[in-house]
Design a protein around this motif. Structure first.
Motif, PDB file in Angstrom:
ATOM      1  N   ASP A 149       0.866  -1.187   0.000  1.00 36.77           N
ATOM      2  CA  ASP A 149       0.000   0.000   0.000  1.00 36.77           C
ATOM      3  C   ASP A 149       0.898   1.230   0.000  1.00 36.77           C
ATOM      4  O   ASP A 149       1.226   1.782   1.045  1.00 36.77           O
ATOM      5  CB  ASP A 149      -0.887  -0.035   1.254  1.00 36.77           C
ATOM      6  CG  ASP A 149      -1.855   1.133   1.299  1.00 36.77           C
ATOM      7  OD1 ASP A 149      -1.792   2.020   0.429  1.00 36.77           O
ATOM      8  OD2 ASP A 149      -2.683   1.157   2.227  1.00 36.77           O
ATOM      9  N   ASP A 178      -1.647   9.125  -1.041  1.00 38.60           N
ATOM     10  CA  ASP A 178      -1.814   7.733  -0.625  1.00 38.60           C
ATOM     11  C   ASP A 178      -2.471   6.962  -1.769  1.00 38.60           C
ATOM     12  O   ASP A 178      -1.820   6.627  -2.737  1.00 38.60           O
ATOM     13  CB  ASP A 178      -2.654   7.696   0.656  1.00 38.60           C
ATOM     14  CG  ASP A 178      -2.723   6.316   1.264  1.00 38.60           C
ATOM     15  OD1 ASP A 178      -2.074   5.408   0.728  1.00 38.60           O
ATOM     16  OD2 ASP A 178      -3.430   6.139   2.264  1.00 38.60           O
ATOM     17  N   ASN A 179      -3.754   6.752  -1.691  1.00 36.33           N
ATOM     18  CA  ASN A 179      -4.415   5.935  -2.707  1.00 36.33           C
ATOM     19  C   ASN A 179      -5.059   6.814  -3.769  1.00 36.33           C
ATOM     20  O   ASN A 179      -5.722   7.783  -3.444  1.00 36.33           O
ATOM     21  CB  ASN A 179      -5.509   5.083  -2.061  1.00 36.33           C
ATOM     22  CG  ASN A 179      -4.980   4.325  -0.855  1.00 36.33           C
ATOM     23  OD1 ASN A 179      -3.946   3.692  -0.941  1.00 36.33           O
ATOM     24  ND2 ASN A 179      -5.685   4.415   0.253  1.00 36.33           N
ATOM     25  N   ILE A 237      -7.900   6.702  -6.413  1.00 33.43           N
ATOM     26  CA  ILE A 237      -9.066   5.887  -6.713  1.00 33.43           C
ATOM     27  C   ILE A 237      -8.924   5.291  -8.108  1.00 33.43           C
ATOM     28  O   ILE A 237      -8.542   5.971  -9.055  1.00 33.43           O
ATOM     29  CB  ILE A 237     -10.327   6.753  -6.612  1.00 33.43           C
ATOM     30  CG1 ILE A 237     -10.524   7.168  -5.163  1.00 33.43           C
ATOM     31  CG2 ILE A 237     -11.547   6.004  -7.121  1.00 33.43           C
ATOM     32  CD1 ILE A 237     -11.586   8.194  -4.964  1.00 33.43           C
ATOM     33  N   PHE A 256      -4.579   0.439  -4.163  1.00 34.44           N
ATOM     34  CA  PHE A 256      -3.860   1.212  -3.147  1.00 34.44           C
ATOM     35  C   PHE A 256      -2.697   2.002  -3.743  1.00 34.44           C
ATOM     36  O   PHE A 256      -1.938   2.627  -3.023  1.00 34.44           O
ATOM     37  CB  PHE A 256      -3.358   0.296  -2.031  1.00 34.44           C
ATOM     38  CG  PHE A 256      -4.471  -0.424  -1.321  1.00 34.44           C
ATOM     39  CD1 PHE A 256      -5.505   0.287  -0.751  1.00 34.44           C
ATOM     40  CD2 PHE A 256      -4.494  -1.796  -1.238  1.00 34.44           C
ATOM     41  CE1 PHE A 256      -6.552  -0.348  -0.112  1.00 34.44           C
ATOM     42  CE2 PHE A 256      -5.525  -2.450  -0.595  1.00 34.44           C
ATOM     43  CZ  PHE A 256      -6.561  -1.731  -0.027  1.00 34.44           C
ATOM     44  N   ARG A 311     -15.983   0.385 -11.335  1.00 35.63           N
ATOM     45  CA  ARG A 311     -14.691  -0.066 -10.789  1.00 35.63           C
ATOM     46  C   ARG A 311     -13.706  -0.432 -11.884  1.00 35.63           C
ATOM     47  O   ARG A 311     -12.521  -0.142 -11.781  1.00 35.63           O
ATOM     48  CB  ARG A 311     -14.917  -1.242  -9.851  1.00 35.63           C
ATOM     49  CG  ARG A 311     -15.690  -0.810  -8.623  1.00 35.63           C
ATOM     50  CD  ARG A 311     -15.930  -1.942  -7.646  1.00 35.63           C
ATOM     51  NE  ARG A 311     -16.891  -1.508  -6.659  1.00 35.63           N
ATOM     52  CZ  ARG A 311     -18.193  -1.727  -6.735  1.00 35.63           C
ATOM     53  NH1 ARG A 311     -18.674  -2.425  -7.732  1.00 35.63           N
ATOM     54  NH2 ARG A 311     -19.011  -1.277  -5.822  1.00 35.63           N
ATOM     55  N   ALA A 344     -14.474   5.686  -8.422  1.00 36.45           N
ATOM     56  CA  ALA A 344     -14.844   5.391  -7.045  1.00 36.45           C
ATOM     57  C   ALA A 344     -16.348   5.283  -6.873  1.00 36.45           C
ATOM     58  O   ALA A 344     -16.823   4.959  -5.799  1.00 36.45           O
ATOM     59  CB  ALA A 344     -14.332   6.500  -6.131  1.00 36.45           C
ATOM     60  N   ASP A 370     -20.145   4.386  -6.540  1.00 37.34           N
ATOM     61  CA  ASP A 370     -21.061   3.279  -6.298  1.00 37.34           C
ATOM     62  C   ASP A 370     -22.385   3.738  -6.891  1.00 37.34           C
ATOM     63  O   ASP A 370     -23.015   4.645  -6.366  1.00 37.34           O
ATOM     64  CB  ASP A 370     -21.261   3.078  -4.784  1.00 37.34           C
ATOM     65  CG  ASP A 370     -20.511   1.880  -4.294  1.00 37.34           C
ATOM     66  OD1 ASP A 370     -20.072   1.085  -5.127  1.00 37.34           O
ATOM     67  OD2 ASP A 370     -20.380   1.740  -3.073  1.00 37.34           O
ATOM     68  N   ASP A 407     -21.459  11.241  -3.247  1.00 38.52           N
ATOM     69  CA  ASP A 407     -20.165  11.905  -3.393  1.00 38.52           C
ATOM     70  C   ASP A 407     -19.960  12.329  -4.838  1.00 38.52           C
ATOM     71  O   ASP A 407     -20.742  11.974  -5.722  1.00 38.52           O
ATOM     72  CB  ASP A 407     -19.046  10.965  -2.927  1.00 38.52           C
ATOM     73  CG  ASP A 407     -18.001  11.721  -2.152  1.00 38.52           C
ATOM     74  OD1 ASP A 407     -17.805  12.911  -2.447  1.00 38.52           O
ATOM     75  OD2 ASP A 407     -17.390  11.137  -1.254  1.00 38.52           O
ATOM     76  N   TYR A 464     -15.225  10.356  -9.794  1.00 35.45           N
ATOM     77  CA  TYR A 464     -16.537   9.715  -9.792  1.00 35.45           C
ATOM     78  C   TYR A 464     -17.163   9.657 -11.191  1.00 35.45           C
ATOM     79  O   TYR A 464     -18.240  10.158 -11.422  1.00 35.45           O
ATOM     80  CB  TYR A 464     -17.453  10.410  -8.778  1.00 35.45           C
ATOM     81  CG  TYR A 464     -16.994  10.162  -7.365  1.00 35.45           C
ATOM     82  CD1 TYR A 464     -17.531   9.128  -6.613  1.00 35.45           C
ATOM     83  CD2 TYR A 464     -15.975  10.916  -6.798  1.00 35.45           C
ATOM     84  CE1 TYR A 464     -17.073   8.872  -5.325  1.00 35.45           C
ATOM     85  CE2 TYR A 464     -15.511  10.664  -5.515  1.00 35.45           C
ATOM     86  CZ  TYR A 464     -16.066   9.640  -4.797  1.00 35.45           C
ATOM     87  OH  TYR A 464     -15.614   9.365  -3.525  1.00 35.45           O
TER      88      TYR A 464
END
Lengths: 829, 773
Positions: free
Chosen positions: B171, B188-189, B191, B195, B351, B356, B358, B404, B409
């Motif tokens: 990660d 960091d990550n 999307i 990771f 995905r 990211a 949903d 979001d 997105y």
């Protein structure tokens, strides 16, 4: 001569009674008019004398009372009006400074006035103390008799009183054999002793209720039975909507240590009833002031004290202060730097306290580094500060430290402790990402209202939305409500999960109203063995009130969230309420935490326990800080900067030895800075800094400092011994202050410390090898360890010791070790 | 447990078709190769000796490998040539040894100069790097790798770490510090990249900066590696539209790079489906890759404002809708005209395109009523089938489940004509087939509106390789085929597609490629004593791995193994022996050992509700070997497929032959009623026979507790004595009982071994006739 004589006499009298001359500005009586409903009711008058300085003296018990029509009402010498018949009258209040007439109307005196279980009997049981937690209100009851705590479940209490124990507790056919009366009168053995007399209102209510056939509360009678003929019909109780306490916030007049309190119940039908005789009065500071069962307060010393008044399910608090003047008192203080000092010094002046002097530069520089960055200054940083001649060097250092990454790390650690989160609840990945999220927020001084909003309303994958981990940690609506309240309101609502708060005006309705905001949180991910989860909202879902057995609509301390559709996020409404400028909790509780971390004690103390009976020690100060916080866009750094620049923060930690004996207890009023042990992480990092050898933390790179650790429950004996929180509770109290034996052992015999001191890789070893002179070395050791230069006495002492030590290095090792275990090093002061 | 033992367990327990002794690749070093160059790569793991080649999921012609040095059981080295026109991105690789194919591992094809960090460097060493570069290193626990780069004022540098996408639990976290040590950027990550991260940073000041790379949790493992890419490539991770019609010119937008568009034309030879495609901002700048879907469906791209029903954007269906939740709370509406009886399948896609989102899909019919709502509450992409009732304008509302929004997105909704469909999924991911032999290939079949036969075809197969039977029977949802290599099938390494075709009554055909899901890496699972299992975050494998089988044809083997019985019964509280018939060529004396996996079969040491097996190995003297199945007290009564691997050393190679059969875990008796539905008039009596239906290994008594039931009279208990096959009872019906069907509760019990087997039977149904007038 006569005039002189008179003056002498007046002066002598005043000296005798300790009364400072005051000019009187008039007598007032509360309430201005009185309505009494029914023959059992009564009303308490509150007579005040307004003094020239606008303070008010309670003269309720000094006044003389007269009823114009005694057949309608009489009045006792303590100002209590007792009805005697239907009609109107006037009570004339006589006082040497004036006379006031209070109209009184008595209604329904001769009407049948049924005793209501939910309002009368429960109040009588509460007044007599039967249903308090220490007696029959405990979960197990006492000696086989169990009542609901403070009467929060009248239906249960009714059954208990009328049906349990073979019905012996209440006997309508032979009222005086009722066990509840005989026990209360101590006519039969009763562990709790006598709880009332035959003349007391509690007794009369209980007896009357039994005599009238034990009328049930509505909730105890099934609806189908409520319409049946020839049954004792329940009475729909009046709903108590407010409990008013007179006189409200008041500073008692000098030399007038007594104050009558009056409790007035406001019901939903608009009636107001004086319930002083049935209300329960209490205070948490009995050594400072006490209050009688009929509401008479007596102060014993100069103080500010909160009093709690409880009637049925409502609780109200009132704050009174009293000053016992010291003629020799004179206030002196460092100069006022800003609003902090203005309010702190004003309060100290009000309570005859004096602050100590400003701390020296040496003390200040060390304190500031430790408080702002959690780390010790280096020798060079100390030297630079001490040698600076700049007038504003303290302010400049404050600005410098607030911009350092260490500030973000250290303050993120404090919040990480509160926000909880472990590899069990949010996985190791979650712990680290959440920690970085907090560090970033502090590094960039992100607005705290934004932080609260994110925390409460975040949704989505916690990989990308670390704030949503709040919901993974506080997984149920109940847990989320409790955590939210403690974190952002500074209020502990946990008690109200099972019953209305025993001491405060926090009800089960409040608890489940908060929980309802979080009722629709759902998770996905864990069921697929993922170590991150997706937090999302369901379109349905409610929390259920456990005693009312109804779904609870979201509400924040009675403030409804309004109409919400299935697609609305209830939590948005909570965040809106929370971050409104006039929210009475959010800004105050946040700045209180800031204050706590800089002074070791909150303005409200404990820091997360805002409640009526635990008022701020300096409301004006709290308000000023909250105002600074909100007006600066909810950013912490401006608040920190204001406090750190204040003289109050920069006071010496040496307590004032010459406080007036008639002053208030100085502890809550910040007359000197606090002395406290360094936190576990601070101390370990300080030791590492001094020795020059970093610690090893499992799973972290070498060189990682303790304040940088993302995890709470890290395997490290030193940190455990010094109470690094494992982050399982939302409470500052997780970090224990009390020293322990294991801490002493860790300091005295710690191999790592001794190795670090003596190691050639360590700082001292390198200094020794660098060819520095003894004097240079001594100064370096002092500066780097306790952030000051040695005094001439210390220099001489060390010189002598080194001369006798034989081995030069060993002498310096001893010096270093001695300083490392000295109070000056271990304590923040 | 030693590391090697762990690995062995992993092989045994997680690889469907790879048995003992075959190579297991733990990691590749470096895991990156530069195209247009020759790269030395070390393949490390177990049983890596005797290498013969490399299989990759790259298209043919994009890869060649030569064994570079003597191999050992723990490592083997290859020199790999990647042509300059090979595609960028992450691809799969398997080591082929004389024993067959290893598990798959992932590697990166890059175009940037590769810099390998010297593993001997001290942990705190700062390695200077000239841009652009792909720096690769191992991921050590509790370590921060540091690289210094020098940049000009306002220089934009893109950074990317490929680590987690190599199939590992790494990660990565990237932090950039200025010369004073102050953090100027932290990522960091990203999307869409699991990771891993991909971002660009514009440096406000010229100077030397330190780039830190570490695991976000400070974890590490000798088998983890990362590739840190630094250069001027685009930081885009998702394109809108994310599907492109082959041959058409399409302009791609990139939410992460708002000011940049890229026209693209996929050549006619492009294979349909998901694949990586290169993007670069100028011919001289560096490239990165994004996932794109090559399709026949015409794309519609969202045009704001379409946030309400009234402003719904008109799109054509079938087609794809490509949108983007531009801000939190964004809600997009689309309108389309549908005809009566039209069937459409709506499939949300997020995905696989690196989003990211949903998706929540809400379809409103021609009357404006909510007709469908899919809120994607599990981890699969939401989809639904819609049959149009009333024709007219339908509207689709698309929302993000968490409300979001932002550049990450994006979404796509594929709207296809509904109708018959088949989906084939194989458990096996690779096949090592000896000449003149076969391997079992089990396939799961998902059918939609199609129940007919499915013809199987092996694409890419060498001469002489076939599958038998080549037809999945009509209605079948479980199928086990045999992939057979003739003796003349040439040895070699191949990439195979198993294509299924169904013929519709209309004469048209439906076709699908069998999908696979290969294991990349293992992960310790200590809860339930399961040592290792497939890592969950490998859900997003490179597209090239999903529809390809790695195939290796190896020389013939001197033995065979067969399970004569295709269905075995295992009763609770008993054991079941089953024969394994082996044949051997003269002179072949190696023992043949066996393992099984499938269903609830687990290791004997596990204290779980499962079945385990013991075997007596086959030897020249024991051509019929024996396996025994045991089961624990709470084993579930279910039927499932078992894969048996017969394994033997042939010279210095290990040969594994996979055979499949079905195991039916059942009770020792399974009573039934005869007749199934007795009919009787009110007042009459029905005679019912209760048949024990015992397994051969159980002959004990079976007792029954019956009823009570209002209106019926019968014995409340009855027993089928030991050795007897059935018992008869008379059920008398009350004359006043209402006609109709009545159920009588029956519980059966019998001692099987030392345990009592007890369960409720289906109710005994009695049909009571209407009284005759």
């Amino acid at each position: 001569m006569r005039l002189l004589t008179l003056l002498v006499i007046v002066a002598v009298c005043q000296m005798a009674i300790g009364w400072t001359p005051q000019a009187f500005a008039g007598v007032t009586v509360e309430p201005a008019e009185v309505v009494i409903q029914g023959h059992r009711a009564s009303a308490q008058l509150l007579v005040s004398l307004t003094l020239a300085d606008n303070t008010r003296a309670d003269v309720t018990r000094q006044a003389r009372y007269e009823s114009v029509v005694p057949n309608v009402a009489i009045v006792t010498s303590s100002g209590r009006i007792i009805p005697r018949g239907h009609g109107t009258t006037e009570i004339i209040v006589h006082h040497s400074e004036g006379e006031v007439r209070v109209p009184v109307r008595v209604e329904g005196y001769s009407q049948l006035d049924p005793i209501e279980f939910e309002t009368d009997v429960i109040a009588a049981l509460s007044k007599s103390g039967c249903n308090q937690g220490a007696c029959h209100g405990s979960p197990q009851g006492k000696n086989g008799f169990r009542l609901s705590l403070r009467g929060f479940d009248p239906a249960l209490d009714f059954v208990t009183l009328t049906h349990e124990d073979y019905g012996r507790r209440t006997n309508p056919n032979d009222v005086d054999t009722s066990l509840v009366l005989r026990k209360g009168l101590a006519e039969v053995p009763h562990q709790g002793g006598a709880r009332f007399r035959r003349t007391s209102i509690e007794y009369q209510i209980l007896r009357g209720w039994i005599e009238n056939g034990c009328r049930p509360p509505v909730a105890a009678v099934p609806p189908q039975n409520q319409q049946k003929p020839n049954t004792v019909k329940p009475v729909a109780p009046l709903k108590l909507v407010r409990l008013e306490v007179l006189p409200g916030l008041r500073r008692l007049a000098e030399q007038q240590p007594q104050q009558q309190l009056v409790a007035r119940a406001h019901f939903d039908n608009g009636t107001i009833r004086d319930v002083t005789d049935l209300a329960v009065f209490s205070t948490n500071e009995k050594e400072t002031a006490d209050v009688t069962s009929d509401g008479l307060v007596t102060f014993h010393r100069t103080a500010e004290v909160a009093f709690l008044v409880r009637y049925l399910d409502r609780i109200s608090g009132v704050r009174l202060s009293y000053l016992k003047r010291d003629p020799g008192y004179a206030f002196r203080s460092p100069s006022e730097a800003n609003a902090v000092d203005r309010h702190v010094f004003a309060k100290q002046r009000e309570l005859q306290l004096v602050p100590t002097d400003l701390a020296s530069d040496e003390v200040f520089v060390r304190r500031l580094y430790l408080d702002v960055t959690g780390t010790l200054p280096t020798a060079e940083e100390v030297r630079q500060f001490l040698d600076s001649k700049a007038d504003d060097k303290r302010a400049r250092l404050i600005d410098d430290l607030l911009e350092r990454d260490d500030y973000a790390l250290f303050w993120a650690m404090k919040w990480a402790d509160l926000m909880r989160g472990s590899d069990v609840t949010i996985s190791q990945r979650g712990v680290h990402s959440f920690h970085r999220y907090l560090v970033e927020r502090f590094r960039n001084d992100r607005p705290f209202d934004e932080f609260a909003r994110e925390t409460l309303t975040s949704l989505g994958n916690t990989l990308h939305k670390p704030a949503a981990n709040f919901h993974r940690i506080a997984r149920t609506p109940d847990e989320a409500a409790e955590a939210m309240a403690q974190l952002f309101l500074g209020v502990r609502i946990g008690c109200a999960k099972c019953h209305n708060h025993p001491f405060e005006a926090i009800t089960q309705d409040d608890y489940y109203g908060f929980a309802a905001y979080f009722a629709r949180i759902k998770f996905k991910g864990k069921q697929f063995m993922l170590d991150d989860e997706i937090v999302y909202l369901d379109r349905g879902g409610d929390v259920r009130h456990p005693t009312k057995n109804i779904n609870v609509a979201p509400a924040a301390f009675g403030v409804s969230a309004g109409e919400l559709g299935p697609d609305d996020d209830r939590r948005e409404k909570l965040a809106e309420w929370l971050t409104q400028r006039d929210n009475p909790y959010f800004a105050r509780s946040t700045v209180n935490r800031v204050w706590y971390h800089l002074f070791g004690r909150g303005i409200v103390e404990p820091v997360d326990d805002f409640r009526d009976t635990n008022p701020p020690s300096n409301p004006e100060l709290l308000e000023a800080m909250a105002t600074e916080f909100t007006s600066s866009g909810y950013r912490l750094k401006p608040v920190l900067r204001m406090v750190l620049n204040s003289s109050t923060y920069q006071l010496s930690s040496k307590p004032v030895q010459t406080q007036s004996k008639l002053a208030a207890d100085p502890a809550p009023y910040f007359t000197s800075q606090s002395i406290r042990m360094l936190g576990a992480e601070q101390l370990l990092d300080a030791i590492s800094t001094v020795t020059g050898l970093s610690q090893d933390f499992p799973g972290n790179p070498r060189g990682t400092r303790a304040i940088e650790l993302a995890e709470g429950a890290i395997e490290h004996p030193f940190l455990k011994a010094f109470s690094k929180p494992v982050r399982d509770v939302t409470c500052e109290c997780a970090r224990e202050d009390d020293p322990s034996l294991s801490q002493v052992i860790h300091l005295m015999n710690n191999r790592d410390i001794i190795y670090g001191i003596k190691s050639g890789e360590g700082r001292l070893g390198k200094w020794l090898a660098s060819g520095k002179s003894d004097g240079e070395l001594v100064e370096l050791i002092y500066l780097s360890t306790i952030s000051r230069r040695p005094t001439p006495v210390e220099q001489e002492l060390v010189r002598k010791y080194l001369a006798t030590a034989g081995d030069r290095a060993a002498g310096f090792y001893d010096l270093q070790h001695a300083l490392l275990i000295s109070n000056e090093f271990l304590l923040r002061h | 447990m030693s590391r090697h033992l762990h690995v062995t367990c992993a092989i045994l327990l997680t690889l469907p078709s790879v048995g003992w002794g075959q190579a297991f690749v733990e990691h590749l070093s470096p895991p990156v190769v530069r195209r247009g160059a020759t790269s030395r790569m070390e393949v490390l793991g177990t049983e890596t000796a005797n290498p013969v080649g490399i299989w990759t999921s790259l298209s043919s012609g994009s890869f060649s490998a030569r064994i570079a040095s003597d191999a050992t059981p723990a490592q083997t080295r290859f020199d790999i040539d990647i042509p300059a026109n090979a595609p960028l991105g992450v691809y799969g690789l398997r080591l082929a040894t004389t024993s067959g194919l290893s598990n798959v591992h992932l590697f990166l094809v890059d175009e940037l100069p590769v810099v390998i960090r010297d593993p001997q460097l001290p942990a705190d060493a700062v390695v200077p790097v000239s841009l652009p570069a792909s720096v690769t290193a191992g991921c050590r626990p509790a370590t921060i790798d540091r690289y210094s780069i020098t940049v000009a004022k306002d220089q934009r540098v893109a950074f990317e770490v490929v680590g987690n996408r190599l199939g590992k639990n790494y990660d990565p976290l990237v932090r950039i510090r200025n010369a004073k040590g102050k953090v100027v950027a932290e990522h960091d990550n990203s999307i869409g990249l699991l990771f891993d991260c991909r971002f660009a940073h514009r440096f406000a000041d010229a100077g030397t900066y330190t780039v830190e790379v570490r695991d976000a949790r400070y974890e590490g493992d000798p088998t983890w590696h990362y590739v840190l890419r630094m250069g001027d490539f685009p930081e885009a991770r998702v394109a809108v539209p994310s599907s492109v019609v082959i041959g058409n010119s399409t302009t791609l937008n990139f939410p992460q790079m708002k000011d940049w568009q890229l026209p693209i034309i996929l050549p006619a030879i492009t294979r349909r489906g998901d694949a990586f495609h290169e993007i670069r901002q100028s011919p001289t700048s560096a490239a990165t890759w994004i996932p794109l879907n090559a399709t026949d469906l015409p794309p519609s791209v969202e045009v704001e404002l379409n946030d309400s029903k009234e402003t719904a954007q008109t799109v054509s269906v079938p087609g794809t809708i490509n949108g983007h939740f531009s801000k939190p709370g964004d809600s997009d509406w689309y309108a389309f005209d549908l005809q009566k009886d039209q069937k459409l399948v709506f499939q949300g896609v997020t995905r696989t395109i690196g989003s990211a989102a949903d998706l929540e899909l809400i379809l409103f019919d021609a009357d404006g009523r909510e007709a469908r709502r899919v809120d994607d509450t599990d981890l699969e992409e939401g989809s639904f089938l819609y049959n149009v009732g009333k024709p007219g304008i339908h509207r689709l509302q698309v929302r993000e489940l968490s409300r979001d929004g932002g550049p990450e997105y994006a979404y796509r909704i594929d709207i296809r004509a509904g109708g018959p469909q088949i989906l084939l999924q194989a458990d096996a991911t690779d096949l090592t087939v000896p000449q003149g032999n076969y391997q079992a290939l089990p396939i799961k079949v998902t059918r939609t509106e199609f129940n007919g036969e499915i013809q199987l075809e092996l694409r890419g197969a060498p001469q002489g390789l076939r599958i038998e039977p080549a037809v999945i029977p009509a209605g079948s949802t479980e199928f086990v085929g045999q992939v057979i290599a003739d003796a003349a099938t040439p040895e070699g390494i191949y990439t195979l597609e198993v294509v299924g075709t169904g013929a519709l009554e209309s004469g048209s055909k439906i076709q699908t490629i069998t999908r696979t899901r290969p294991l990349i890496d293992r992960q310790l699972k200590n809860v339930d004593l399961i040592p290792y299992a497939l890592r969950e975050d490998q859900r997003l494998l490179p597209p090239s791995l999903h529809e390809n089988f790695a195939l290796m044809v190896v020389p013939p083997v001197p033995f065979t193994a067969e399970v004569p019985e295709s269905l075995l019964s295992l009763t609770r509280f008993q054991t079941t022996d089953f024969p394994i018939v082996t044949t051997r060529q003269p002179g072949f004396v190696s023992p043949i050992t066996f393992t099984v996996k499938g269903g609830q079969i687990g290791d004997e040491k596990e204290e779980r509700n499962q079945v385990y097996a013991r075997f007596i190995p086959g030897t020249p003297e024991r051509l019929t070997a024996t396996g025994t199945f045991f089961n624990r007290i709470n084993t579930q009564l279910i039927k499932y497929r078992v894969d048996l691997t017969a394994s033997a050393m042939v010279g210095d190679r290990r040969v594994n032959l996979v055979r499949a059969f079905t195991l039916d875990v059942r009770s020792a008796f399974k009573p039934t009623y005869e007749p199934e539905l007795p009919t009787v008039a009110p007042g009459g009596t029905a005679r019912v026979k209760i048949v024990a239906n015992r397994v051969p290994t159980f002959d004990g008594a079976v007792s029954f507790t019956i009823g009570p039931q209002f209106g019926f009279a019968f014995p409340s208990t009855v027993e089928i004595p030991a050795g007897q096959p059935f018992v008869e009872i008379d059920v008398k019906v009350d004359p006043k009982l209402n006609p109709g069907r009545h159920g009588i509760r029956v519980e059966a019990a019998g001692f099987v071994g030392k345990y009592e087997e007890s369960f409720n039977l289906p109710n005994l149904q009695i049909e009571v006739q209407k009284p005759t007038p």
